[in-house]
Design a protein around this motif. Sequence first.
Motif, PDB file in Angstrom:
ATOM      1  N   ALA A 166      60.211-114.146 -47.061  1.00  0.00           N
ATOM      2  CA  ALA A 166      60.474-113.999 -45.576  1.00  0.00           C
ATOM      3  C   ALA A 166      59.344-115.024 -45.894  1.00  0.00           C
ATOM      4  O   ALA A 166      58.422-115.521 -45.049  1.00  0.00           O
ATOM      5  CB  ALA A 166      60.484-112.690 -45.056  1.00  0.00           C
ATOM      6  N   ARG A 198      71.046-109.309 -39.087  1.00  0.00           N
ATOM      7  CA  ARG A 198      69.390-109.478 -38.873  1.00  0.00           C
ATOM      8  C   ARG A 198      69.250-109.008 -38.352  1.00  0.00           C
ATOM      9  O   ARG A 198      67.660-108.655 -37.921  1.00  0.00           O
ATOM     10  CB  ARG A 198      70.112-110.512 -38.032  1.00  0.00           C
ATOM     11  CG  ARG A 198      70.703-110.159 -36.661  1.00  0.00           C
ATOM     12  CD  ARG A 198      71.025-111.384 -35.315  1.00  0.00           C
ATOM     13  NE  ARG A 198      71.017-110.947 -33.872  1.00  0.00           N
ATOM     14  CZ  ARG A 198      71.784-110.202 -33.883  1.00  0.00           C
ATOM     15  NH1 ARG A 198      73.179-110.125 -34.615  1.00  0.00           N
ATOM     16  NH2 ARG A 198      72.578-109.571 -32.581  1.00  0.00           N
ATOM     17  N   ASP A 202      67.020-106.505 -40.896  1.00  0.00           N
ATOM     18  CA  ASP A 202      67.080-106.852 -42.664  1.00  0.00           C
ATOM     19  C   ASP A 202      66.226-108.085 -42.352  1.00  0.00           C
ATOM     20  O   ASP A 202      66.894-109.065 -42.010  1.00  0.00           O
ATOM     21  CB  ASP A 202      68.030-107.331 -43.487  1.00  0.00           C
ATOM     22  CG  ASP A 202      67.329-107.614 -44.903  1.00  0.00           C
ATOM     23  OD1 ASP A 202      66.310-108.046 -45.140  1.00  0.00           O
ATOM     24  OD2 ASP A 202      67.878-107.815 -45.436  1.00  0.00           O
ATOM     25  N   LEU A 203      64.329-108.684 -42.651  1.00  0.00           N
ATOM     26  CA  LEU A 203      63.789-109.410 -41.564  1.00  0.00           C
ATOM     27  C   LEU A 203      63.959-110.954 -43.133  1.00  0.00           C
ATOM     28  O   LEU A 203      64.119-111.697 -41.832  1.00  0.00           O
ATOM     29  CB  LEU A 203      62.290-109.118 -42.090  1.00  0.00           C
ATOM     30  CG  LEU A 203      61.565-110.166 -41.663  1.00  0.00           C
ATOM     31  CD1 LEU A 203      61.578-110.322 -40.196  1.00  0.00           C
ATOM     32  CD2 LEU A 203      59.803-109.780 -42.016  1.00  0.00           C
ATOM     33  N   ASN A 204      64.722-110.616 -44.067  1.00  0.00           N
ATOM     34  CA  ASN A 204      65.318-111.668 -44.972  1.00  0.00           C
ATOM     35  C   ASN A 204      66.141-112.333 -43.864  1.00  0.00           C
ATOM     36  O   ASN A 204      66.517-113.398 -43.838  1.00  0.00           O
ATOM     37  CB  ASN A 204      65.480-111.218 -46.385  1.00  0.00           C
ATOM     38  CG  ASN A 204      65.629-112.214 -47.200  1.00  0.00           C
ATOM     39  OD1 ASN A 204      64.663-113.285 -47.451  1.00  0.00           O
ATOM     40  ND2 ASN A 204      66.481-111.985 -48.140  1.00  0.00           N
ATOM     41  N   ARG A 218      67.767-111.948 -40.841  1.00  0.00           N
ATOM     42  CA  ARG A 218      67.106-112.159 -39.567  1.00  0.00           C
ATOM     43  C   ARG A 218      66.490-114.227 -39.997  1.00  0.00           C
ATOM     44  O   ARG A 218      66.846-114.161 -38.707  1.00  0.00           O
ATOM     45  CB  ARG A 218      65.543-110.860 -38.966  1.00  0.00           C
ATOM     46  CG  ARG A 218      65.696-111.790 -37.330  1.00  0.00           C
ATOM     47  CD  ARG A 218      64.474-110.882 -36.873  1.00  0.00           C
ATOM     48  NE  ARG A 218      63.355-111.085 -37.001  1.00  0.00           N
ATOM     49  CZ  ARG A 218      61.774-110.467 -36.846  1.00  0.00           C
ATOM     50  NH1 ARG A 218      61.810-109.408 -37.132  1.00  0.00           N
ATOM     51  NH2 ARG A 218      61.381-111.219 -36.518  1.00  0.00           N
ATOM     52  N   GLY A 219      65.636-113.749 -40.785  1.00  0.00           N
ATOM     53  CA  GLY A 219      64.906-115.582 -41.363  1.00  0.00           C
ATOM     54  C   GLY A 219      66.116-116.441 -40.833  1.00  0.00           C
ATOM     55  O   GLY A 219      66.049-117.336 -40.615  1.00  0.00           O
ATOM     56  N   LEU A 269      58.944-115.262 -37.960  1.00  0.00           N
ATOM     57  CA  LEU A 269      59.314-114.718 -39.159  1.00  0.00           C
ATOM     58  C   LEU A 269      57.399-114.702 -39.900  1.00  0.00           C
ATOM     59  O   LEU A 269      57.287-113.858 -40.831  1.00  0.00           O
ATOM     60  CB  LEU A 269      59.902-116.310 -39.061  1.00  0.00           C
ATOM     61  CG  LEU A 269      60.207-116.150 -41.259  1.00  0.00           C
ATOM     62  CD1 LEU A 269      61.043-114.732 -40.655  1.00  0.00           C
ATOM     63  CD2 LEU A 269      60.915-117.657 -40.869  1.00  0.00           C
ATOM     64  N   ASP A 322      55.887-111.454 -38.621  1.00  0.00           N
ATOM     65  CA  ASP A 322      56.047-109.635 -39.197  1.00  0.00           C
ATOM     66  C   ASP A 322      55.732-109.871 -40.801  1.00  0.00           C
ATOM     67  O   ASP A 322      56.055-108.830 -41.507  1.00  0.00           O
ATOM     68  CB  ASP A 322      58.199-110.377 -38.717  1.00  0.00           C
ATOM     69  CG  ASP A 322      58.202-109.727 -37.264  1.00  0.00           C
ATOM     70  OD1 ASP A 322      56.994-109.351 -36.914  1.00  0.00           O
ATOM     71  OD2 ASP A 322      59.409-109.990 -37.085  1.00  0.00           O
ATOM     72  N   SER A 323      55.918-110.785 -41.302  1.00  0.00           N
ATOM     73  CA  SER A 323      56.103-111.515 -42.750  1.00  0.00           C
ATOM     74  C   SER A 323      55.056-111.052 -43.663  1.00  0.00           C
ATOM     75  O   SER A 323      54.681-110.164 -45.150  1.00  0.00           O
ATOM     76  CB  SER A 323      56.910-112.658 -43.482  1.00  0.00           C
ATOM     77  OG  SER A 323      56.531-113.854 -43.229  1.00  0.00           O
ATOM     78  N   GLU A 348      57.695-102.561 -38.377  1.00  0.00           N
ATOM     79  CA  GLU A 348      57.811-102.047 -36.711  1.00  0.00           C
ATOM     80  C   GLU A 348      58.441-101.466 -35.683  1.00  0.00           C
ATOM     81  O   GLU A 348      58.411-100.784 -34.502  1.00  0.00           O
ATOM     82  CB  GLU A 348      58.515-103.533 -36.260  1.00  0.00           C
ATOM     83  CG  GLU A 348      57.779-104.975 -36.706  1.00  0.00           C
ATOM     84  CD  GLU A 348      56.418-105.126 -35.517  1.00  0.00           C
ATOM     85  OE1 GLU A 348      56.183-104.336 -34.171  1.00  0.00           O
ATOM     86  OE2 GLU A 348      54.876-105.369 -35.299  1.00  0.00           O
ATOM     87  N   THR A 396      62.463-105.934 -47.354  1.00  0.00           N
ATOM     88  CA  THR A 396      62.694-105.631 -45.809  1.00  0.00           C
ATOM     89  C   THR A 396      63.667-104.660 -44.686  1.00  0.00           C
ATOM     90  O   THR A 396      63.753-105.001 -44.029  1.00  0.00           O
ATOM     91  CB  THR A 396      62.931-107.028 -45.577  1.00  0.00           C
ATOM     92  OG1 THR A 396      64.460-107.526 -46.345  1.00  0.00           O
ATOM     93  CG2 THR A 396      62.537-108.508 -46.136  1.00  0.00           C
TER      94      THR A 396
END
Length: 309
Positions: free
Chosen positions: A94, A149, A152-154, A156-157, A206, A209-210, A220, A250
Amino acid sequence: MSAAHSHGHGHGHGHGPVNHGPAFAIGVTLNLAFVVVEAVYGFLAGSMALLADAGHNLSDVLSLALAWGASVLARRAPSGRYTYGFKSSTILAALANGGLLLVAIGAIAFETLNRIAAPPAVEGRTMIAVASIGILVNGATALLFMRGRKHDLNIRGAFLHMTADALVSLGVVIAGAAILLTGERWIDPVTSLGIVLVIAWGTWGLLKDSVKLSLNAVPEHIDEGAVRAHLAALPGVTAVHDLHIWPMSTTEAALTAHLVIPAGHPGDAFLRDLAHDLEHEFAIGHTTVQVETDRCDGDCANPDLIRGT
């Protein structure tokens, strides 16, 4: 003094790595093919907006490949050296994706500013046709990652990349129509500049957050104060100290804490219930608790820290 380690187990609330391999394979294939088509027609039509979008789509292919690789690594079993496995590779992916977007923004902005000074003639119909394909490709790819999404931030990216690209392609279609109607050349580079702003807006969130996750900040979705209060309110607990909550990936979070229980170790059932509650109420799936029978020294003598208020 005694220590115990327990893992929460998913019962409809698990946040472990999900296999998005098929979605990544489809997304990479579709977008790579579209990059080639868009770059060729952007060059033939003399459209900086199309070339800018093609450059960004190429960075998205690389981003999808990074995210895909990280999701594969995250499912690998731990080893003697990597005792958490490679779960944190999703955080690195991310962060790397945010960096790739910054490079793409710089390159597109540089060429766009040059074209604003002397905008070349462009073919509006070609812009509309190619960008319309982009809306379909990017929109379809975004749908592949829609469900994952939120946790998982990955992923979501990847979703944000594709959604932004679909909107950007829509902007190129509108620009092409405006050029056909007015004949004004400046519309193309100005649209390209708008693309840069859209990408920059998505990149900031992005990156922010990463970076937080890479610094082991509390995720978060977890309220550290609420977790502390929950631990302090457990039966027999008179103090909570050395509480740490951090992201393992993530999608997964871990917790360590010292609980002062003067009456003695409450038993394995207490620990199992605690792990279960932290998993289901706070999405913390990996819990390590040390039970102490004596009042702690140092910082944990602070009443605010002890009671979690």
